[in-house]
Design a protein around this motif. Structure first.
Motif, PDB file in Angstrom:
ATOM      1  N   VAL A 154      48.903 -23.591  80.415  1.00  0.00           N
ATOM      2  CA  VAL A 154      48.858 -22.508  82.029  1.00  0.00           C
ATOM      3  C   VAL A 154      47.908 -21.932  82.535  1.00  0.00           C
ATOM      4  N   ASN A 155      47.778 -22.183  83.691  1.00  0.00           N
ATOM      5  CA  ASN A 155      46.738 -22.064  84.771  1.00  0.00           C
ATOM      6  C   ASN A 155      46.757 -20.323  85.335  1.00  0.00           C
ATOM      7  N   TYR A 156      45.886 -20.101  84.892  1.00  0.00           N
ATOM      8  CA  TYR A 156      45.691 -18.442  86.296  1.00  0.00           C
ATOM      9  C   TYR A 156      45.200 -18.361  86.863  1.00  0.00           C
ATOM     10  N   ASN A 157      45.232 -16.948  87.489  1.00  0.00           N
ATOM     11  CA  ASN A 157      44.637 -16.969  88.600  1.00  0.00           C
ATOM     12  C   ASN A 157      44.583 -15.077  88.597  1.00  0.00           C
ATOM     13  N   LEU A 158      43.813 -14.770  87.742  1.00  0.00           N
ATOM     14  CA  LEU A 158      44.574 -13.497  87.615  1.00  0.00           C
ATOM     15  C   LEU A 158      42.584 -13.028  86.941  1.00  0.00           C
ATOM     16  N   PRO A 159      42.727 -11.427  86.810  1.00  0.00           N
ATOM     17  CA  PRO A 159      41.477 -10.405  86.008  1.00  0.00           C
ATOM     18  C   PRO A 159      41.388 -11.279  84.317  1.00  0.00           C
ATOM     19  N   SER A 160      40.265 -11.222  83.563  1.00  0.00           N
ATOM     20  CA  SER A 160      40.902 -11.656  82.029  1.00  0.00           C
ATOM     21  C   SER A 160      40.982 -11.155  81.412  1.00  0.00           C
ATOM     22  N   GLU A 161      40.970  -9.356  81.431  1.00  0.00           N
ATOM     23  CA  GLU A 161      42.392  -8.749  80.524  1.00  0.00           C
ATOM     24  C   GLU A 161      43.268  -8.886  80.750  1.00  0.00           C
ATOM     25  N   THR A 162      43.938 -10.067  81.820  1.00  0.00           N
ATOM     26  CA  THR A 162      45.301  -9.739  81.773  1.00  0.00           C
ATOM     27  C   THR A 162      45.575 -10.778  81.349  1.00  0.00           C
ATOM     28  N   ILE A 163      44.585 -12.574  81.853  1.00  0.00           N
ATOM     29  CA  ILE A 163      44.799 -13.351  80.621  1.00  0.00           C
ATOM     30  C   ILE A 163      44.892 -13.304  78.836  1.00  0.00           C
ATOM     31  N   THR A 164      43.899 -12.352  78.649  1.00  0.00           N
ATOM     32  CA  THR A 164      43.962 -12.418  77.462  1.00  0.00           C
ATOM     33  C   THR A 164      45.312 -11.610  76.858  1.00  0.00           C
ATOM     34  N   TYR A 165      45.637 -11.173  77.657  1.00  0.00           N
ATOM     35  CA  TYR A 165      47.275 -10.302  77.048  1.00  0.00           C
ATOM     36  C   TYR A 165      48.220 -11.562  77.206  1.00  0.00           C
ATOM     37  N   LEU A 166      48.177 -12.212  77.943  1.00  0.00           N
ATOM     38  CA  LEU A 166      49.252 -13.102  78.285  1.00  0.00           C
ATOM     39  C   LEU A 166      48.602 -14.508  77.496  1.00  0.00           C
ATOM     40  N   GLU A 167      47.509 -14.477  76.681  1.00  0.00           N
ATOM     41  CA  GLU A 167      47.368 -15.781  75.747  1.00  0.00           C
ATOM     42  C   GLU A 167      48.181 -15.255  74.628  1.00  0.00           C
ATOM     43  N   GLU A 168      47.406 -14.089  74.616  1.00  0.00           N
ATOM     44  CA  GLU A 168      48.593 -13.557  73.221  1.00  0.00           C
ATOM     45  C   GLU A 168      50.468 -14.095  73.055  1.00  0.00           C
ATOM     46  N   ILE A 169      50.873 -14.533  74.234  1.00  0.00           N
ATOM     47  CA  ILE A 169      52.076 -14.672  73.873  1.00  0.00           C
ATOM     48  C   ILE A 169      52.142 -16.214  73.891  1.00  0.00           C
ATOM     49  N   VAL A 170      51.461 -17.115  74.635  1.00  0.00           N
ATOM     50  CA  VAL A 170      51.303 -18.238  74.914  1.00  0.00           C
ATOM     51  C   VAL A 170      50.916 -19.006  72.823  1.00  0.00           C
ATOM     52  N   CYS A 171      49.269 -17.623  72.865  1.00  0.00           N
ATOM     53  CA  CYS A 171      50.047 -18.062  70.806  1.00  0.00           C
ATOM     54  C   CYS A 171      51.195 -17.270  70.178  1.00  0.00           C
ATOM     55  N   LYS A 172      51.642 -16.419  70.269  1.00  0.00           N
ATOM     56  CA  LYS A 172      52.843 -16.354  70.059  1.00  0.00           C
ATOM     57  C   LYS A 172      54.254 -17.655  69.939  1.00  0.00           C
ATOM     58  N   TYR A 173      54.128 -17.964  70.752  1.00  0.00           N
ATOM     59  CA  TYR A 173      55.176 -18.623  70.684  1.00  0.00           C
ATOM     60  C   TYR A 173      54.654 -20.077  70.541  1.00  0.00           C
ATOM     61  N   GLU A 174      53.014 -21.052  70.429  1.00  0.00           N
ATOM     62  CA  GLU A 174      52.839 -21.975  69.557  1.00  0.00           C
ATOM     63  C   GLU A 174      52.812 -21.395  68.001  1.00  0.00           C
ATOM     64  N   LYS A 175      53.116 -20.423  67.486  1.00  0.00           N
ATOM     65  CA  LYS A 175      52.730 -20.245  66.335  1.00  0.00           C
ATOM     66  C   LYS A 175      54.035 -19.721  65.720  1.00  0.00           C
TER      67      LYS A 175
END
Length: 122
Positions: free
Chosen positions: A66-87
């Protein structure tokens, strides 16, 4: 497999064009649910702030890019969603979608997440 144009029509706010995930059919539901989650989050941001660029099987797991154009704290939250599905994919049979399975080495080449029935068939 996947209808890339259909995915784009359903999830255009998080895709820049047709997406053809390189995963087996057993992970199709996970791909759809992931894109739905990202679409729900994207409505809070400007167009193009979240772009899913690729989804594929690699080293026996689902990899989401995923490419993000967002603040880092928001990216951290969205990356948790990515990790959830990979897991979730790491426990879901790639072929039939059944849950709670483990990764197996396939004929000494690469790993696959499969139930016993599917592992023996493939």
């Amino acid at each position: 497999m996947f209808d890339g144009v259909g995915l784009y029509k359903r999830y255009s706010s998080v895709l820049s064009g047709p997406l053809y995930p390189e995963v087996a059919d057993g992970w199709a539901t996970l791909v759809e649910e992931f894109l739905q989650d990202m679409e729900e989050n994207a409505r809070f941001f400007d167009d193009g702030a979240i772009i899913v660029t690729d989804i594929k099987e690699k080293f026996g797991g689902m990899r989401i890019y995923v490419n993000y154009n967002l603040p880092s704290e928001t990216i951290t939250y969205l990356e948790e969603i990515v990790c959830k599905y990979e897991k979730l994919a790491s426990r879901t049979c790639e072929y039939c979608g059944d849950n709670d399975h483990t990764m197996h080495p396939r004929h000494g080449y690469w790993d696959v997440v499969a139930c016993e029935d599917c592992f023996n068939k493939h």
